[in-house]
Design a protein around this motif. Structure first.
Motif, PDB file in Angstrom:
ATOM      1  N   LEU A  71      39.200  32.096  49.977  1.00  0.00           N
ATOM      2  CA  LEU A  71      38.741  33.433  49.549  1.00  0.00           C
ATOM      3  C   LEU A  71      38.184  33.407  48.156  1.00  0.00           C
ATOM      4  O   LEU A  71      37.346  34.143  48.037  1.00  0.00           O
ATOM      5  N   THR A  72      38.174  32.438  47.495  1.00  0.00           N
ATOM      6  CA  THR A  72      37.554  32.407  46.157  1.00  0.00           C
ATOM      7  C   THR A  72      36.225  32.102  46.100  1.00  0.00           C
ATOM      8  O   THR A  72      35.716  31.114  47.075  1.00  0.00           O
ATOM      9  N   THR A  73      35.357  32.829  45.186  1.00  0.00           N
ATOM     10  CA  THR A  73      33.912  32.212  44.986  1.00  0.00           C
ATOM     11  C   THR A  73      34.037  32.078  43.486  1.00  0.00           C
ATOM     12  O   THR A  73      34.790  32.329  42.786  1.00  0.00           O
ATOM     13  N   ALA A  74      32.761  31.475  43.119  1.00  0.00           N
ATOM     14  CA  ALA A  74      32.646  31.031  41.682  1.00  0.00           C
ATOM     15  C   ALA A  74      32.833  32.619  40.706  1.00  0.00           C
ATOM     16  O   ALA A  74      33.376  32.188  39.741  1.00  0.00           O
ATOM     17  N   GLY A  75      32.020  33.749  41.406  1.00  0.00           N
ATOM     18  CA  GLY A  75      32.291  34.745  40.555  1.00  0.00           C
ATOM     19  C   GLY A  75      33.485  35.519  40.830  1.00  0.00           C
ATOM     20  O   GLY A  75      34.021  35.424  42.010  1.00  0.00           O
ATOM     21  N   ALA A  76      33.915  36.199  39.856  1.00  0.00           N
ATOM     22  CA  ALA A  76      35.156  37.342  40.245  1.00  0.00           C
ATOM     23  C   ALA A  76      34.970  38.315  39.369  1.00  0.00           C
ATOM     24  O   ALA A  76      34.565  38.206  38.053  1.00  0.00           O
ATOM     25  N   ASN A  77      35.938  39.361  39.681  1.00  0.00           N
ATOM     26  CA  ASN A  77      35.851  40.422  38.793  1.00  0.00           C
ATOM     27  C   ASN A  77      37.180  40.891  38.566  1.00  0.00           C
ATOM     28  O   ASN A  77      37.863  41.008  39.776  1.00  0.00           O
ATOM     29  N   TYR A  78      37.465  41.068  37.331  1.00  0.00           N
ATOM     30  CA  TYR A  78      38.963  41.406  37.043  1.00  0.00           C
ATOM     31  C   TYR A  78      39.098  42.800  36.654  1.00  0.00           C
ATOM     32  O   TYR A  78      38.441  43.454  35.843  1.00  0.00           O
ATOM     33  N   LYS A  79      40.006  43.666  37.200  1.00  0.00           N
ATOM     34  CA  LYS A  79      40.328  45.090  36.834  1.00  0.00           C
ATOM     35  C   LYS A  79      41.623  45.234  36.347  1.00  0.00           C
ATOM     36  O   LYS A  79      42.645  44.484  36.897  1.00  0.00           O
ATOM     37  N   LYS A  80      42.112  46.164  35.464  1.00  0.00           N
ATOM     38  CA  LYS A  80      43.279  46.593  35.087  1.00  0.00           C
ATOM     39  C   LYS A  80      43.757  47.826  35.635  1.00  0.00           C
ATOM     40  O   LYS A  80      42.965  48.707  35.922  1.00  0.00           O
ATOM     41  N   TYR A  81      45.002  47.707  36.147  1.00  0.00           N
ATOM     42  CA  TYR A  81      45.775  48.761  36.913  1.00  0.00           C
ATOM     43  C   TYR A  81      47.055  48.902  36.379  1.00  0.00           C
ATOM     44  O   TYR A  81      47.687  47.999  35.879  1.00  0.00           O
ATOM     45  N   GLU A  82      47.643  50.041  36.386  1.00  0.00           N
ATOM     46  CA  GLU A  82      49.017  50.616  35.999  1.00  0.00           C
ATOM     47  C   GLU A  82      49.382  51.378  37.192  1.00  0.00           C
ATOM     48  O   GLU A  82      48.811  52.039  37.752  1.00  0.00           O
ATOM     49  N   LEU A  83      50.450  50.971  37.512  1.00  0.00           N
ATOM     50  CA  LEU A  83      51.340  51.785  38.599  1.00  0.00           C
ATOM     51  C   LEU A  83      52.352  52.777  37.946  1.00  0.00           C
ATOM     52  O   LEU A  83      53.367  52.243  36.959  1.00  0.00           O
ATOM     53  N   VAL A  84      52.296  53.844  38.174  1.00  0.00           N
ATOM     54  CA  VAL A  84      53.128  54.942  37.765  1.00  0.00           C
ATOM     55  C   VAL A  84      53.935  55.411  39.054  1.00  0.00           C
ATOM     56  O   VAL A  84      53.434  55.973  39.954  1.00  0.00           O
ATOM     57  N   THR A  85      55.301  55.049  39.067  1.00  0.00           N
ATOM     58  CA  THR A  85      56.176  55.420  39.983  1.00  0.00           C
ATOM     59  C   THR A  85      57.220  56.536  39.560  1.00  0.00           C
ATOM     60  O   THR A  85      57.794  56.429  38.278  1.00  0.00           O
ATOM     61  N   PHE A  86      57.218  57.663  40.114  1.00  0.00           N
ATOM     62  CA  PHE A  86      58.135  58.669  39.924  1.00  0.00           C
ATOM     63  C   PHE A  86      59.449  58.380  40.628  1.00  0.00           C
ATOM     64  O   PHE A  86      59.800  58.054  41.605  1.00  0.00           O
TER      65      PHE A  86
END
Length: 123
Positions: A71-86
């Motif tokens: 699945l991996t490639t040389a380039g990658a993009n990292y994003k930040k997420y937060e999960l809010v659970t009620f």
């Protein structure tokens, strides 16, 4: 001549110390993700598994780990997420911007987690 040898020895010592302190440690979310990607690229299951919490080590099989390499490639993009659970079980997934120059994060998007996806986020 003694001073030159001493200066060279000090230079080598400083160089060794400086290089060793540049080792990436799993001390941020970005570093952990980067170290994970590096372990996959290097086919290093032990390094990959060491990034998991104590109760989760070994939770990804070597077979599944090997598949990640496809699945991996040389380039990658990292994003930040937060999960809010009620309390009612509903969940919001919040995508955040990278930290800005004011040391702030800002919301980029909010997504209601569909019922069939909630299983991914349960403990």
């Amino acid at each position: 001549m003694k001073y030159i040898k001493l200066l060279v020895l000090i230079f080598v010592f400083v160089l060794i110390i400086g290089c060793s302190s540049n080792k990436v440690k799993p001390d941020s979310t970005e570093n952990v993700a980067w170290l994970m990607k590096l372990a996959i690229e290097n086919d290093d299951y032990e390094a990959f598994d060491s990034l998991f919490s104590e109760g989760r080590k070994g939770s990804v099989s070597r077979t599944d780990f090997s598949e990640f390499g496809n699945l991996t490639t040389a380039g990658a993009n990292y994003k930040k997420y937060e999960l809010v659970t009620f309390e009612n079980g509903e969940m919001l997934l919040v995508r955040l911007t990278p930290e800005n120059e004011d040391n702030k994060y800002e919301i980029e998007d909010v997504i209601v987690v569909p019922e069939e996806m909630k299983v991914l986020f349960k403990d």
